[in-house]
Design a protein around this motif. Structure first.
Motif, mmCIF file in Angstrom:
data_model
loop_
_atom_site.group_PDB
_atom_site.id
_atom_site.type_symbol
_atom_site.label_atom_id
_atom_site.label_comp_id
_atom_site.label_asym_id
_atom_site.label_seq_id
_atom_site.Cartn_x
_atom_site.Cartn_y
_atom_site.Cartn_z
ATOM 1 N N ILE A 1 0.841 -1.206 0.000
ATOM 2 C CA ILE A 1 0.000 0.000 0.000
ATOM 3 C C ILE A 1 0.871 1.249 0.000
ATOM 4 O O ILE A 1 0.577 2.238 -0.688
ATOM 5 N N GLY A 2 1.963 1.243 0.777
ATOM 6 C CA GLY A 2 2.879 2.385 0.790
ATOM 7 C C GLY A 2 3.499 2.630 -0.573
ATOM 8 O O GLY A 2 3.625 3.782 -1.015
ATOM 9 N N ILE A 3 3.867 1.540 -1.257
ATOM 10 C CA ILE A 3 4.410 1.660 -2.615
ATOM 11 C C ILE A 3 3.368 2.279 -3.546
ATOM 12 O O ILE A 3 3.659 3.201 -4.324
ATOM 13 N N GLY A 4 2.136 1.783 -3.442
ATOM 14 C CA GLY A 4 1.060 2.309 -4.280
ATOM 15 C C GLY A 4 0.780 3.779 -4.024
ATOM 16 O O GLY A 4 0.524 4.550 -4.963
ATOM 17 N N ALA A 5 0.854 4.195 -2.757
ATOM 18 C CA ALA A 5 0.609 5.607 -2.413
ATOM 19 C C ALA A 5 1.682 6.503 -3.009
ATOM 20 O O ALA A 5 1.379 7.577 -3.560
ATOM 21 N N SER A 6 2.948 6.096 -2.910
ATOM 22 C CA SER A 6 4.032 6.906 -3.463
ATOM 23 C C SER A 6 3.919 7.032 -4.982
ATOM 24 O O SER A 6 4.107 8.113 -5.546
ATOM 25 N N LEU A 7 3.603 5.918 -5.637
ATOM 26 C CA LEU A 7 3.466 5.950 -7.095
ATOM 27 C C LEU A 7 2.216 6.720 -7.516
ATOM 28 O O LEU A 7 2.246 7.506 -8.467
ATOM 29 N N GLY A 8 1.131 6.497 -6.786
ATOM 30 C CA GLY A 8 -0.125 7.159 -7.124
ATOM 31 C C GLY A 8 -0.068 8.669 -6.982
ATOM 32 O O GLY A 8 -0.662 9.411 -7.779
ATOM 33 N N PHE A 9 0.639 9.147 -5.960
ATOM 34 C CA PHE A 9 0.774 10.590 -5.743
ATOM 35 C C PHE A 9 2.023 11.172 -6.413
ATOM 36 O O PHE A 9 2.309 12.354 -6.270
ATOM 37 N N ASP A 10 2.757 10.304 -7.134
ATOM 38 C CA ASP A 10 3.960 10.728 -7.860
ATOM 39 C C ASP A 10 4.920 11.489 -6.941
ATOM 40 O O ASP A 10 5.399 12.586 -7.267
ATOM 41 N N LEU A 11 5.218 10.908 -5.786
ATOM 42 C CA LEU A 11 6.116 11.549 -4.829
ATOM 43 C C LEU A 11 7.557 11.438 -5.303
ATOM 44 O O LEU A 11 7.989 10.391 -5.782
ATOM 45 N N LEU B 1 5.163 20.309 2.625
ATOM 46 C CA LEU B 1 5.237 18.861 2.385
ATOM 47 C C LEU B 1 3.838 18.231 2.438
ATOM 48 O O LEU B 1 3.692 17.048 2.735
ATOM 49 N N GLY B 2 2.846 19.067 2.136
ATOM 50 C CA GLY B 2 1.457 18.630 2.234
ATOM 51 C C GLY B 2 1.144 17.408 1.391
ATOM 52 O O GLY B 2 0.381 16.529 1.797
ATOM 53 N N LYS B 3 1.748 17.315 0.203
ATOM 54 C CA LYS B 3 1.479 16.189 -0.695
ATOM 55 C C LYS B 3 1.935 14.883 -0.061
ATOM 56 O O LYS B 3 1.232 13.864 -0.132
ATOM 57 N N PHE B 4 3.097 14.909 0.587
ATOM 58 C CA PHE B 4 3.602 13.705 1.252
ATOM 59 C C PHE B 4 2.724 13.343 2.449
ATOM 60 O O PHE B 4 2.447 12.156 2.679
ATOM 61 N N TYR C 1 -1.308 9.655 4.834
ATOM 62 C CA TYR C 1 -2.561 9.355 5.527
ATOM 63 C C TYR C 1 -3.529 8.567 4.645
ATOM 64 O O TYR C 1 -4.322 7.765 5.153
ATOM 65 N N VAL C 2 -3.467 8.756 3.349
ATOM 66 C CA VAL C 2 -4.267 7.911 2.447
ATOM 67 C C VAL C 2 -3.831 6.451 2.599
ATOM 68 O O VAL C 2 -4.664 5.535 2.693
ATOM 69 N N ALA C 3 -2.509 6.228 2.661
ATOM 70 C CA ALA C 3 -1.984 4.869 2.821
ATOM 71 C C ALA C 3 -2.355 4.294 4.186
ATOM 72 O O ALA C 3 -2.736 3.121 4.300
ATOM 73 N N LEU C 4 -2.244 5.113 5.240
ATOM 74 C CA LEU C 4 -2.573 4.650 6.590
ATOM 75 C C LEU C 4 -4.048 4.266 6.701
ATOM 76 O O LEU C 4 -4.398 3.236 7.289
ATOM 77 N N ILE C 5 -4.919 5.099 6.122
ATOM 78 C CA ILE C 5 -6.357 4.813 6.155
ATOM 79 C C ILE C 5 -6.680 3.555 5.341
ATOM 80 O O ILE C 5 -7.488 2.722 5.755
ATOM 81 N N ALA C 6 -6.014 3.417 4.187
ATOM 82 C CA ALA C 6 -6.240 2.233 3.348
ATOM 83 C C ALA C 6 -5.847 0.957 4.096
ATOM 84 O O ALA C 6 -6.556 -0.062 4.040
ATOM 85 N N MET C 7 -4.734 1.009 4.835
ATOM 86 C CA MET C 7 -4.298 -0.173 5.585
ATOM 87 C C MET C 7 -5.242 -0.457 6.742
ATOM 88 O O MET C 7 -5.491 -1.624 7.077
ATOM 89 N N PHE C 8 -5.770 0.581 7.361
ATOM 90 C CA PHE C 8 -6.742 0.387 8.437
ATOM 91 C C PHE C 8 -7.989 -0.314 7.900
ATOM 92 O O PHE C 8 -8.554 -1.197 8.560
ATOM 93 N N ILE C 9 -8.406 0.050 6.689
ATOM 94 C CA ILE C 9 -9.554 -0.598 6.057
ATOM 95 C C ILE C 9 -9.248 -2.076 5.807
ATOM 96 O O ILE C 9 -10.109 -2.953 5.983
#
Length: 460
Positions: free
Chosen positions: A123-133, A260-263, A268-276
């Motif tokens: 999920i962390g990998i997906g978040a970084s790629l999805g937000f193009d960090l 650093l708002g994007k990061f 938090y998108v990744a954290l919420i996704a993992m909680f789900i």
């Protein structure tokens, strides 16, 4: 003048605490008092930040006084962690609640923690790629440069320890020192020591039952006293949360957070996704995820505000046993192992995100299937050994980045938003530990389903 303003701020928080005390006298539920403390703490802290700034003498002096309540409460919780873990696990043996399934319980608890860490890494990998960090775009100031110098010194310690050496750190060479929390792996060491005492008790029970009976009575007495201490401390939770969250809101650098708002958002998108995902796992064993959220929320709120998984352990165990119906032995195994193995937030999502962010700087394509598979494997294995070097998310990131031969400077560049993200990571770590306890208890047939299904939260 500054002294007068500090006294005024202290008087205000004392007044707010008196309001919480009146709510308690009126028998307002524990969870409502916790969330009330969280809300007014955020508002009060933001007002202090707005009026005085983060580094003024008024803010600094005020936070010193507030720490008596906030940090003092966390210290009280940490004080009881080791006695609670030791007595509860030995007590599980004397009450014959753990003996039949100890191998299966250990396998399930550790397996679920490591399995969910692998998922959280993906999920962390997906978040970084999805937000193009992109880690290259993050600039370094004086604080970040100073942080990187400190990290370079610690990196030597990280790189000098192999995974087997890190695992070896978990064994209790001196259990009496570990009972003081002297090492990062002290909690796991105490669990192992307590398990040996429990197994020895079973042997004595077969050969010398009169001695075993006396020992069991002593453990039962110590357990009752320890739980009474835990209860007394947990009653202070709303006051502790008020002071802690006020300090967080008052001392946060909102300008740096905005840069650093994007990061922060991606994290938090990744954290919420993992909680789900954790909730989906709860539903897979035919338990209500809504009950898990409702009854676990006060504990997760404290983990969020305190940023201390160890300090949250008494609450973690209380929630599992009293609110979820998890057996005492499993609750202690899951809570204790969850402090140092397979932390979904600190050892899963965070290092995976950083690795993807800096991979292009090392000439690596972060979308490569081989890179992603290797990264998930490294994150999962490293999460088992993070406790050997201590330091939570920072050390998890250093281990993963160094093993993958990636630049480690990215860790220091995020210092300004570290506290904000660490709040969510800690809450996810604790949620992961409770998820492991609930699922293990369910699969071994030791979960009291009627307790889990009750909508009410048991008061401390």
């Amino acid at each position: 003048m500054n002294t007068i303003l500090i006294i005024l701020n202290v008087a205000i928080i004392l007044l707010l605490m008196f309001g919480l005390f009146m709510m308690q006298n009126k028998h307002v539920s524990f969870s409502k008092r916790v969330f009330t403390a969280l809300g007014i703490g955020l508002v009060f802290g933001f007002i202090i930040n707005l009026i005085y700034g983060t580094s003024s003498e008024v803010t600094t002096g005020t936070m010193d006084w507030f720490s008596i309540v906030g940090s003092g409460y966390v210290k009280l919780l940490q004080m009881i962690v080791m006695p609670l873990v030791f007595i509860s696990i030995v007590g599980a043996f004397t009450k014959l609640k753990l003996t039949k399934n100890i191998g299966k319980i250990s396998f399930l608890v550790i397996g679920i923690l490591l399995g969910t860490t692998a998922i959280s890494a993906a999920i962390g990998i997906g978040a970084s790629l999805g937000f193009d960090l992109d880690g290259i775009q993050i600039t370094a100031g004086d604080a970040e440069n100073a942080r990187n110098v400190e990290l370079e010194e610690r990196l030597v310690t990280v790189e000098s320890m192999t995974v087997p050496q890190q695992i070896l750190q978990m064994f209790p060479g001196n259990p009496f020192a570990d009972l003081t929390g002297a090492r990062p792996t002290s909690t796991i060491a105490v669990v192992i020591f307590a398990a040996f005492i429990g197994i020895a008790y079973l042997g004595v029970k077969r050969k010398e039952p009169e001695h075993a009976e006396l020992f069991a009575k002593i453990i039962d007495t110590l357990y009752s006293i320890t739980m009474r201490v835990v209860t007394l401390i947990l009653r202070l939770t709303p006051y502790g949360i008020l002071a802690i969250i006020t300090k967080v809101a008052a001392t946060s650098n909102y300008e740096a957070i905005a840069k650093l708002g994007k990061f922060v958002i991606a994290s938090y998108v990744a954290l919420i996704a993992m909680f789900i995902v954790q909730l989906l796992l709860i539903s897979l064993v035919k338990l209500s995820p809504m009950n898990f959220v409702k009854k676990g929320l006060p504990t997760l709120t404290f983990a969020f505000t305190s940023r201390s998984s160890a300090g949250t352990l008494p609450l973690t165990i209380k929630t599992q046993t009293k609110d979820f119906g998890v057996s005492e032995g499993i609750a202690n195994f899951a809570g204790s192992f969850g402090l140092t193995i397979g932390q979904n937030g600190c050892a899963g999502i965070y290092p995976a995100m950083l690795a993807v962010m800096v991979a292009p700087a090392a000439g690596i394509d972060p979308t490569s299937p081989s890179f992603i598979a290797t990264l998930i494997l490294v994150v999962t294995i490293s999460s088992f050994g993070v406790a050997g070097v201590g330091g939570g998310a920072t050390f998890a990131a250093l281990i993963v980045l160094s093993v993958m031969n990636l630049p480690v400077a990215i860790v220091g560049l995020l210092i300004s938003v570290e506290p904000l993200i660490d709040m969510g990571r800690t809450a996810l770590n604790v949620s992961g530990a409770m998820t492991s306890g609930v699922i293990t208890s369910r699969l071994t047939g030791e979960l009291e389903a009627e307790v889990y299904q009750q909508p009410q939260i048991v008061e401390a």
